[in-house]
Write an enzyme that holds these catalytic residues in place. Structure first.
Site, mmCIF file in Angstrom:
data_model
loop_
_atom_site.group_PDB
_atom_site.id
_atom_site.type_symbol
_atom_site.label_atom_id
_atom_site.label_comp_id
_atom_site.label_asym_id
_atom_site.label_seq_id
_atom_site.Cartn_x
_atom_site.Cartn_y
_atom_site.Cartn_z
ATOM 1 N N ASP A 141 1.104 -0.795 0.416
ATOM 2 C CA ASP A 141 -0.287 0.077 -0.168
ATOM 3 C C ASP A 141 0.790 1.188 -0.083
ATOM 4 O O ASP A 141 2.201 1.533 0.742
ATOM 5 C CB ASP A 141 -1.074 -0.129 0.750
ATOM 6 C CG ASP A 141 -2.165 -1.054 1.490
ATOM 7 O OD1 ASP A 141 -2.217 -1.438 0.158
ATOM 8 O OD2 ASP A 141 -2.677 -1.987 2.850
ATOM 9 N N LYS A 142 0.159 2.501 -0.556
ATOM 10 C CA LYS A 142 1.108 3.810 -0.554
ATOM 11 C C LYS A 142 2.241 3.907 0.739
ATOM 12 O O LYS A 142 2.922 4.187 0.223
ATOM 13 C CB LYS A 142 -0.132 4.960 -1.161
ATOM 14 C CG LYS A 142 0.619 6.173 -0.950
ATOM 15 C CD LYS A 142 -0.082 7.004 -1.398
ATOM 16 C CE LYS A 142 -0.158 8.572 -1.356
ATOM 17 N NZ LYS A 142 -0.416 9.796 -2.011
#
Length: 301
Positions: A141-142
């Site tokens: 995830d970012k």
């Protein structure tokens, strides 16, 4: 004469392999997929004793089979200069320590250009004189930090992807929860699917895909924050975040899944280590990434 723009894997035929077809050796001994074998055939990507040969040619003990594992190719991403923290590198793989706030690879649909870690890898390949596409093995995830593996060739990507699917490639995470789990060691088995009310969210649901998360408590603080080590048996989108939220103890800072906190600006999740077999040698490689500063601060007394 072999193409100098290619890298080759050399295999000496053993007595046990005597009489087998070249195609069988490439597929079952060297581990190339059927699709990759087709590419090798079209690109003169293998030789027997230094000469071209057909896939149905039968080999003899002592024959030398050479198969292309890397061929020069155009990059699939625009290079963007950025500081990369390299944890491990060899002829086939690049393993990085991903910082928070950057995506691993651009999604297929994007309204506007934003550099990703993969664009930085494209620039690094360019500076190293490596003509290759950027192939991340997995994504984070970012706002998740830590270990990310990139393959330098289709051969290496295919080899590690096969390990990932067969569970011989292992990944470990560290997460900080808002409270302690009921058990210090446990497994969460709950299927995960899309949240029909939110396109980006996932949720535990009966018709979701199987998802299994194993965890162990490593540290508990007076404020009840809890550091856990996590290992995934499956790899669903947001799996760790969804599973602990389902238990009522989301990750600290995880706004999407109920863990909003002023103590940290992102979900407290870190990809701590990865273990795999080197695609050519079979050697076991383990790469680790230290807990980032913002998570370490949460654990200070």
């Amino acid at each position: 004469m072999e193409d100098v723009s290619k890298e080759w894997l050399t295999h000496r035929v053993t007595e046990e392999e005597d009489g087998r077809r070249i195609e069988s050796i490439i597929k079952h001994t060297l581990g190339f997929s059927r699709r990759r074998v087709q590419v090798l055939t079209r690109s003169n990507g293998f030789t027997l004793n230094g000469k071209k040969a057909h896939l149905d040619r039968r080999v003899k003990t002592g024959d030398l089979l050479r198969v292309c594992v890397h061929q020069e190719e155009e990059s699939n991403l625009a290079p963007v200069e950025m500081d990369l923290v390299i944890l491990y590198e060899d002829d086939d793989l690049l393993v990085l320590d991903k910082p928070p706030g950057i995506e691993v690879h651009p999604p297929e649909q994007k309204a506007r250009f934003r550099p990703t870690l993969a664009h930085g890898v494209a620039h690094y390949f360019e500076q190293q004189g490596l003509k290759a596409r950027v192939r991340p093995l997995h994504r984070l995830d970012k706002d998740t930090t830590g270990v990310v593996v990139f393959a330098k060739s289709a051969f290496a990507h295919q080899a590690l992807d096969r390990q990932l699917r067969k569970d011989s490639l292992q990944r470990g995470y560290q997460a900080i929860l808002i409270d302690e789990p009921a058990e210090a060691v446990g497994s969460i088995r709950a299927p995960i699917g899309r949240d029909p009310d939110h396109p980006m969210r996932r949720m535990v649901c009966d018709d979701g895909e199987e998802a299994v998360t194993h965890y162990r408590v490593r540290q508990t603080l007076p404020n009840r924050l809890c550091l856990v080590e996590v290992q995934l048996e499956t790899g669903r989108t947001h799996q760790i975040r969804v599973h602990f939220s389902h238990l009522g103890i989301p990750l600290v800072g995880d706004r999407m899944y109920g863990g909003h906190s002023p103590l940290i600006e992102r979900q407290a999740l870190h990809s701590a280590w990865v273990s795999f077999q080197q695609p050519r040698t079979g050697e076991i490689v383990k790469v680790t990434a230290e807990l980032p500063e913002d998570m370490r601060r949460l654990l200070e007394p």
